[in-house]
Design a protein around this motif. Sequence first.
Motif, PDB file in Angstrom:
ATOM      1  N   LEU A  27     -19.571  42.696 -30.727  1.00 39.19           N
ATOM      2  CA  LEU A  27     -20.324  41.519 -31.122  1.00 39.19           C
ATOM      3  C   LEU A  27     -21.046  40.945 -29.917  1.00 39.19           C
ATOM      4  O   LEU A  27     -20.561  41.000 -28.786  1.00 39.19           O
ATOM      5  CB  LEU A  27     -19.377  40.457 -31.700  1.00 39.19           C
ATOM      6  N   LEU A  28     -22.207  40.387 -30.163  1.00 42.59           N
ATOM      7  CA  LEU A  28     -22.965  39.745 -29.113  1.00 42.59           C
ATOM      8  C   LEU A  28     -22.347  38.396 -28.783  1.00 42.59           C
ATOM      9  O   LEU A  28     -21.741  37.760 -29.629  1.00 42.59           O
ATOM     10  CB  LEU A  28     -24.416  39.548 -29.564  1.00 42.59           C
ATOM     11  N   PRO A  29     -22.482  37.920 -27.547  1.00 40.02           N
ATOM     12  CA  PRO A  29     -21.950  36.614 -27.211  1.00 40.02           C
ATOM     13  C   PRO A  29     -22.723  35.505 -27.912  1.00 40.02           C
ATOM     14  O   PRO A  29     -23.819  35.697 -28.401  1.00 40.02           O
ATOM     15  CB  PRO A  29     -22.141  36.539 -25.683  1.00 40.02           C
ATOM     16  N   ALA A  30     -22.121  34.327 -27.946  1.00 41.66           N
ATOM     17  CA  ALA A  30     -22.749  33.194 -28.611  1.00 41.66           C
ATOM     18  C   ALA A  30     -24.078  32.865 -27.954  1.00 41.66           C
ATOM     19  O   ALA A  30     -24.238  32.970 -26.738  1.00 41.66           O
ATOM     20  CB  ALA A  30     -21.817  31.987 -28.547  1.00 41.66           C
ATOM     21  N   GLN A  31     -25.045  32.454 -28.765  1.00 39.94           N
ATOM     22  CA  GLN A  31     -26.373  32.153 -28.270  1.00 39.94           C
ATOM     23  C   GLN A  31     -26.744  30.716 -28.619  1.00 39.94           C
ATOM     24  O   GLN A  31     -26.344  30.174 -29.638  1.00 39.94           O
ATOM     25  CB  GLN A  31     -27.403  33.113 -28.895  1.00 39.94           C
ATOM     26  N   ALA A  32     -27.571  30.112 -27.754  1.00 36.82           N
ATOM     27  CA  ALA A  32     -28.212  28.822 -28.032  1.00 36.82           C
ATOM     28  C   ALA A  32     -27.212  27.725 -28.370  1.00 36.82           C
ATOM     29  O   ALA A  32     -27.482  26.869 -29.210  1.00 36.82           O
ATOM     30  CB  ALA A  32     -29.227  28.978 -29.158  1.00 36.82           C
ATOM     31  N   LEU A  33     -26.071  27.726 -27.716  1.00 39.17           N
ATOM     32  CA  LEU A  33     -25.112  26.653 -27.915  1.00 39.17           C
ATOM     33  C   LEU A  33     -25.342  25.563 -26.878  1.00 39.17           C
ATOM     34  O   LEU A  33     -25.678  25.842 -25.727  1.00 39.17           O
ATOM     35  CB  LEU A  33     -23.677  27.181 -27.792  1.00 39.17           C
ATOM     36  N   THR A  34     -25.155  24.326 -27.290  1.00 39.65           N
ATOM     37  CA  THR A  34     -25.290  23.226 -26.354  1.00 39.65           C
ATOM     38  C   THR A  34     -24.096  23.209 -25.407  1.00 39.65           C
ATOM     39  O   THR A  34     -23.072  23.863 -25.651  1.00 39.65           O
ATOM     40  CB  THR A  34     -25.363  21.884 -27.096  1.00 39.65           C
ATOM     41  N   GLN A  35     -24.203  22.442 -24.342  1.00 35.60           N
ATOM     42  CA  GLN A  35     -23.094  22.345 -23.387  1.00 35.60           C
ATOM     43  C   GLN A  35     -21.854  21.770 -24.065  1.00 35.60           C
ATOM     44  O   GLN A  35     -20.733  22.203 -23.777  1.00 35.60           O
ATOM     45  CB  GLN A  35     -23.504  21.475 -22.194  1.00 35.60           C
ATOM     46  N   GLN A  36     -22.037  20.796 -24.950  1.00 39.97           N
ATOM     47  CA  GLN A  36     -20.897  20.214 -25.637  1.00 39.97           C
ATOM     48  C   GLN A  36     -20.245  21.224 -26.564  1.00 39.97           C
ATOM     49  O   GLN A  36     -19.017  21.295 -26.671  1.00 39.97           O
ATOM     50  CB  GLN A  36     -21.334  18.982 -26.441  1.00 39.97           C
TER      51      GLN A  36
END
Length: 217
Positions: A27-36
């Motif tokens: 699986l690809l790592p998480a993308q476009a997540l905010t810092q929070q």
Amino acid sequence: MLKRFALRLAGHLSRPFLAAAITLTLLLPAQALTQQEQKTLQELSTYFNSVKTMHGDFIQFGPDGSQSDGKFYIARPGKVRFYYNKPSVLDIVADGKSVSVRDRKLNTQDIWPLGQTPLRFLLSDSINLEKDTNVTNVLVEKDLITVTIFDKTKFNSGTLTLIFDTDDFALKQWTVTDQQGYDTSVAVYNVVSNAPTNQDLFKIDYLANANQRKGRN
């Protein structure tokens, strides 16, 4: 109906989360997540990795509106037991490498690789939700945190939704959504964490399965 759910939870025979293959599609790592959101995932991962055993009660909601319940036991890495209360006759066991779905009435069982089920996320020895999964959404509310993961294996794509308590990060529920949009949810309660667990709960009778296949020939 219950067996159909069990196969969804363990992975469907022909299309879903369990297939006759051991090789995983990474699986690809998480993308476009905010810092929070990243911080929330780190906190969830830290807590979840601190819990090596769990047991308690569960209630299952099928896509057709059916309900069933029973007892569950988890020993990470790789082991789980779902024992369904009557009138269900199902017993689901993962021993670290395989998942068995057994019919207690017919005395039959089917076995598939654990690695092709969404349960692998819950049962891994150590998990980093931000890096090891493809998180598509993190929703933090007053009481609950919802994490949605896009799950892709060699034979199937779908989503796994995990729901945690906001205060203590305890796992409350997970939902598997298949390619057709059908949801199967499992909610857990009366949970006891990091207590001694009987390893005999997680044994699969492979000899019985071999004899079963011989009987079909």
